[in-house]
Design an enzyme around this catalytic site. Structure first.
Site, short mmCIF file in Angstrom:
data_model
loop_
_atom_site.label_atom_id
_atom_site.label_comp_id
_atom_site.label_asym_id
_atom_site.label_seq_id
_atom_site.Cartn_x
_atom_site.Cartn_y
_atom_site.Cartn_z
N ASP A 45 0.84 -1.13 -0.13
CA ASP A 45 0.22 0.18 0.12
C ASP A 45 0.96 1.17 -0.02
O ASP A 45 0.65 2.16 -0.59
CB ASP A 45 -1.02 0.15 1.23
CG ASP A 45 -2.17 -0.79 1.25
OD1 ASP A 45 -3.15 -0.45 0.44
OD2 ASP A 45 -2.01 -2.01 1.69
N ILE A 135 -3.85 -0.33 -3.19
CA ILE A 135 -4.19 -1.51 -3.21
C ILE A 135 -5.73 -1.63 -2.49
O ILE A 135 -5.80 -1.71 -1.34
CB ILE A 135 -3.25 -2.44 -2.21
CG1 ILE A 135 -1.81 -2.54 -2.73
CG2 ILE A 135 -3.76 -4.05 -2.48
CD1 ILE A 135 -0.92 -3.40 -2.02
N ASP A 136 -6.57 -1.68 -3.61
CA ASP A 136 -7.86 -1.90 -3.23
C ASP A 136 -8.26 -3.28 -2.95
O ASP A 136 -7.90 -4.12 -3.93
CB ASP A 136 -8.80 -1.22 -4.44
CG ASP A 136 -10.32 -1.35 -4.10
OD1 ASP A 136 -10.61 -1.29 -2.96
OD2 ASP A 136 -10.88 -1.41 -4.87
N THR A 138 -7.19 -4.91 0.16
CA THR A 138 -6.00 -5.16 0.89
C THR A 138 -6.39 -6.81 1.20
O THR A 138 -5.21 -7.49 1.32
CB THR A 138 -5.71 -4.37 1.98
OG1 THR A 138 -5.83 -3.13 1.20
CG2 THR A 138 -4.10 -4.85 2.39
N HIS A 240 -19.14 -5.46 4.02
CA HIS A 240 -19.11 -4.29 2.75
C HIS A 240 -20.21 -4.13 2.12
O HIS A 240 -20.62 -3.04 1.52
CB HIS A 240 -17.63 -4.57 1.76
CG HIS A 240 -16.53 -4.58 2.51
ND1 HIS A 240 -15.31 -4.85 1.94
CD2 HIS A 240 -15.97 -3.75 3.50
CE1 HIS A 240 -14.42 -4.58 2.61
NE2 HIS A 240 -14.86 -3.89 3.65
N SER A 264 -12.13 -5.70 -4.32
CA SER A 264 -11.68 -4.75 -5.19
C SER A 264 -12.56 -4.21 -6.20
O SER A 264 -13.57 -4.92 -6.60
CB SER A 264 -10.39 -4.83 -5.56
OG SER A 264 -10.36 -5.60 -6.69
N LYS A 267 -14.13 -6.16 -9.48
CA LYS A 267 -15.86 -6.09 -10.06
C LYS A 267 -16.25 -5.41 -10.91
O LYS A 267 -16.92 -5.65 -11.74
CB LYS A 267 -16.51 -5.95 -8.44
CG LYS A 267 -16.30 -7.12 -7.32
CD LYS A 267 -17.21 -7.10 -6.17
CE LYS A 267 -16.91 -5.86 -5.45
NZ LYS A 267 -15.53 -6.06 -4.88
N ARG A 281 -23.29 -3.15 -4.39
CA ARG A 281 -22.80 -2.90 -3.31
C ARG A 281 -23.87 -2.45 -2.23
O ARG A 281 -24.08 -1.12 -2.53
CB ARG A 281 -21.73 -1.95 -3.36
CG ARG A 281 -20.62 -2.02 -2.00
CD ARG A 281 -19.72 -1.11 -2.16
NE ARG A 281 -18.60 -0.78 -1.06
CZ ARG A 281 -17.68 -1.50 -0.67
NH1 ARG A 281 -17.27 -2.70 -1.53
NH2 ARG A 281 -16.94 -1.18 0.41
#
Length: 353
Positions: A45, A135-136, A138, A240, A264, A267, A281
């Site tokens: 990151d 870094i989406d 993680t 999430h 992340s 998608k 989401r």
């Protein structure tokens, strides 16, 4: 072409940053920390963000930057700082011309810390502002699943350039989205994709390389002719997105295929190239606000690939109000022709809660 330089720099900056994350991906000790929100942070990151900000400041010094990480943890942890610095100073593109274009050499560890802290902009509705998630996903990165290096440029609150580096997605745009794509992934041969979009110019994918940019391919979403044949992407983490609500929505739409869970903005990328169809989401807490760096690049790439992205109320994602999507709740992304049908089902399910 509008934003030609911004696109090129963004693509090369993300590609260089993925070189660093892939190095970390193969190391056993990733230097994991715990942030206030309890999500893990790795040396990847910090290193990826420092490299990207260095490139942006070298090419667009007046632009503001909204980024996820800050240097405080590294200032307090000398060993971790040294590990990150070793990675940053030794990560370059294996093409001199590409490295020259992206620029932004980080000369010292203090320079690295300065770059990290240059991502502290509060965002807003005016000017040129970049959003970075180094870094989406993680947690996906740590467990060998999907993750993405994310970069987007907003001008007066409108996303105009978006780039996603997805090292563990298959290069083949026609590869089906299967249940195992979000787990036990790796960056072996045939994997690693760079997705890009510019407002009004469409979306593309190309293989990630270690040097110059590879040839691009135009991508587009699959039109939904029969909603019952569609498939969903959703977050791995129940914290999430509400998995139960999504199952109810799928049932209402007559969709029987199991959802594919992955971490992340991979998608967004997966539905943009037609490997999947719908990304939901769904809100899990009334007070939660999405971060702009988690959505800006993916939002543009999906819309430029022929999709529509809104919140659960049917409103476009609003990137003008700071570091979060304070005016939005949840995300509904689908092909433009089927979005209204999906949104209606989402609203019917959520209205019963």
């Amino acid at each position: 072409m509008a934003y030609e330089k911004e696109l090129q720099v963004a693509q090369l900056a993300v590609q260089r940053a993925t070189r660093l994350t892939k190095r970390v991906f193969h190391e056993k000790a990733k230097g994991t920390l715990s942030k206030d929100d309890a999500s893990p942070v790795t040396i990847g990151d910090f290193g990826a963000q420092a490299l990207i900000i260095a490139a942006l400041k070298a090419n667009f010094p007046a632009d503001e930057i909204v980024a996820e990480e800050e240097a405080a943890d590294l200032r307090e942890n000398e060993k971790l700082r040294g590990t990150v610095w070793d990675l940053v100073r030794s990560t370059k593109l294996e093409d001199d011309k590409a490295e020259e274009v992206v620029g932004g050499a980080v000369k010292t560890d203090e320079d690295m810390l300065k770059r990290l802290d240059e991502g502290a902009s509060q965002g807003g509705a005016k000017g040129r502002i970049w959003a970075i998630d180094p870094i989406d996903g993680t947690k996906g990165f740590l467990r060998g699943g999907q993750y993405a290096v994310c970069l987007a440029l907003m001008v007066d609150g409108e996303v105009v350039v978006g780039v996603l580096g997805c090292p563990n997605l298959p290069v083949d745009d026609t590869a089906p989205l299967t249940a195992d794509v979000g787990q036990d992934a790796d960056d072996s041969e045939g994997r690693g994709v760079l997705f890009s979009a510019v407002l009004g110019q469409g979306a593309t994918s190309r293989p990630l390389t270690t040097g110059a940019l590879a040839a691009e391919r135009s991508i587009s979403m699959r039109p939904i002719t029969d909603i019952t044949k569609a498939n969903f992407c959703e977050s791995v983490e129940a914290g999430h997105s509400s998995h139960g609500d999504q199952a109810d929505i799928a049932n209402k739409l007559g969709i029987t295929a199991p959802s594919v869970r992955m971490d992340s903005q991979a998608k967004y990328a997966s539905i943009a190239r037609g490997a999947g169809d719908i990304y939901l989401r769904l809100p899990v807490k009334a007070t939660y606000q999405e971060k702009i760096w988690d959505h800006a690049a993916g939002d543009l790439i999906v819309r430029e690939a022929g999709g529509q992205v809104t919140d659960v109320n049917g409103n476009r994602l609003d990137f003008t109000v700071g570091r979060t999507l304070a005016n939005n709740k949840g995300v509904v992304a689908a092909p433009a022709g089927g979005h209204a049908q999906v949104l209606k089902a989402v609203q019917e399910v959520l209205s019963k809660k």
